[in-house]
Design a protein around this motif. Structure first.
Motif, short mmCIF file in Angstrom:
data_model
loop_
_atom_site.label_atom_id
_atom_site.label_comp_id
_atom_site.label_asym_id
_atom_site.label_seq_id
_atom_site.Cartn_x
_atom_site.Cartn_y
_atom_site.Cartn_z
N UNK A 162 -1.42 -1.35 8.60
CA UNK A 162 -1.49 -1.63 10.04
C UNK A 162 -1.64 -3.11 10.35
N UNK A 163 -2.43 -3.84 9.55
CA UNK A 163 -2.56 -5.28 9.77
C UNK A 163 -1.23 -5.99 9.57
N UNK A 164 -0.52 -5.60 8.51
CA UNK A 164 0.77 -6.22 8.22
C UNK A 164 1.78 -5.93 9.32
N UNK A 165 1.82 -4.67 9.78
CA UNK A 165 2.75 -4.30 10.84
C UNK A 165 2.43 -5.03 12.14
N UNK A 166 1.16 -5.11 12.49
CA UNK A 166 0.76 -5.81 13.72
C UNK A 166 1.16 -7.27 13.67
N UNK A 167 1.04 -7.88 12.51
CA UNK A 167 1.41 -9.28 12.37
C UNK A 167 2.91 -9.47 12.59
N UNK A 168 3.73 -8.63 11.96
CA UNK A 168 5.19 -8.74 12.14
C UNK A 168 5.58 -8.50 13.59
N UNK A 169 4.95 -7.54 14.24
CA UNK A 169 5.27 -7.26 15.64
C UNK A 169 4.96 -8.46 16.53
N UNK A 193 -0.94 -1.25 -4.29
CA UNK A 193 -1.98 -0.47 -3.62
C UNK A 193 -3.31 -0.62 -4.32
N UNK A 194 -4.36 -0.83 -3.55
CA UNK A 194 -5.71 -0.97 -4.09
C UNK A 194 -6.47 0.35 -3.96
N UNK A 195 -7.57 0.47 -4.67
CA UNK A 195 -8.37 1.70 -4.59
C UNK A 195 -9.30 1.70 -3.38
N UNK A 196 -9.59 0.50 -2.86
CA UNK A 196 -10.51 0.38 -1.72
C UNK A 196 -9.82 0.73 -0.40
N UNK A 197 -10.64 1.10 0.57
CA UNK A 197 -10.14 1.39 1.91
C UNK A 197 -10.89 0.58 2.96
N UNK A 207 -5.84 2.26 3.19
CA UNK A 207 -5.90 1.60 1.90
C UNK A 207 -5.54 0.12 2.03
N UNK A 208 -6.19 -0.69 1.20
CA UNK A 208 -5.84 -2.10 1.10
C UNK A 208 -4.65 -2.26 0.15
N UNK A 209 -3.87 -3.32 0.38
CA UNK A 209 -2.74 -3.66 -0.47
C UNK A 209 -2.77 -5.15 -0.79
N UNK A 210 -2.06 -5.52 -1.86
CA UNK A 210 -1.82 -6.93 -2.18
C UNK A 210 -0.32 -7.11 -2.39
#
Length: 232
Positions: A162-169, A193-197, A207-210
């Motif tokens: 969601x953070x990534x999508x909001x930034x692109x928008x 994909x990370x194990x943390x949320x 989920x967090x991603x890198x």
């Protein structure tokens, strides 16, 4: 050594455009101008180049003096030289821009010149041709973001979809279909994909991603698929 004959000196200035993202909003950092003309009006970070420095050095010095920011990657954007752009003297401005994670650099910013973040859609009228500079910087970022992972400079090392999508928008000023975005970003294999949320916005969490930078270099065209077709 002699001087060039019949040539009038022209002042050279450097202006810095700093875009930041706080995880929710894309913003622009501006200051209150400290000198006349138009003193105390909103301005980009700018100043004149000194005799003993090159353009890159001047940009870093000016940014540090006016905001306290340092160790920020600056990329040269364009040179503005319209004869009437400065009402006092003929001044050519070389413009740089940078993308930063606001949370990472928040402690560096000082308030000596009233440095303030504004949401991109709420940027006030800036002095001279500075609004034009900002618009051109946005256009270049939109172009580069389609080919390179430059927008990830605005994100923390780990982020949510969601953070990534909001930034692109916000960068493209256009909505992106949520399901489409998730499907394409997942299929690209560019994110780890990370194990943390992140559970700050919901009990279920996201989920967090890198970004897998090595894989992205080999598949840079993949990011073209995320760009809204109706971007402005």
């Amino acid at each position: 050594m002699g001087k060039y004959l019949n040539q009038k000196p022209v002042l050279v200035a450097v202006d810095c455009i700093i875009f930041g993202y706080d995880g929710e909003q894309l913003k622009l950092l501006v200051i209150k101008r400290a000198i006349e003309p138009v003193k105390d009006q909103w301005s980009l970070m700018g100043g004149f180049i000194e005799d003993d420095e090159d353009l890159d050095g001047a940009a870093k010095r000016i940014l540090l003096e006016l905001t306290g920011l340092h160790d920020v990657y600056l990329e040269q954007l364009h040179t503005y030289g319209r004869p009437d752009r400065d009402p006092i003297e003929r001044t050519v401005s070389v413009v740089y821009f940078a993308l930063i994670d606001i949370n990472k650099y928040s402690k560096q910013i000082n308030d000596q010149f009233h440095a303030e973040w504004f949401k991109i859609k709420e940027v006030p009228t800036l002095i001279f041709d500075h609004n034009e500079m900002v618009q051109e910087a946005m256009n270049k970022i939109r172009y580069q973001a389609a080919l390179h992972p430059i927008l990830f400079e605005l994100l923390p090392k780990k982020f949510t979809i969601p953070q990534l999508q909001a930034l692109y928008e916000q960068v493209y000023d256009a909505p992106i279909d949520n399901r489409n975005f998730i499907r394409k970003i997942t299929a690209s294999g560019l994110l780890i994909k990370q194990t943390e949320k992140d559970k700050s916005n919901s009990r279920r969490g996201a989920f967090y991603f890198k970004l897998d930078k090595l894989k992205h270099r080999a598949q840079f065209q993949s990011f073209l698929n995320f760009i809204p077709k109706n971007n402005k």
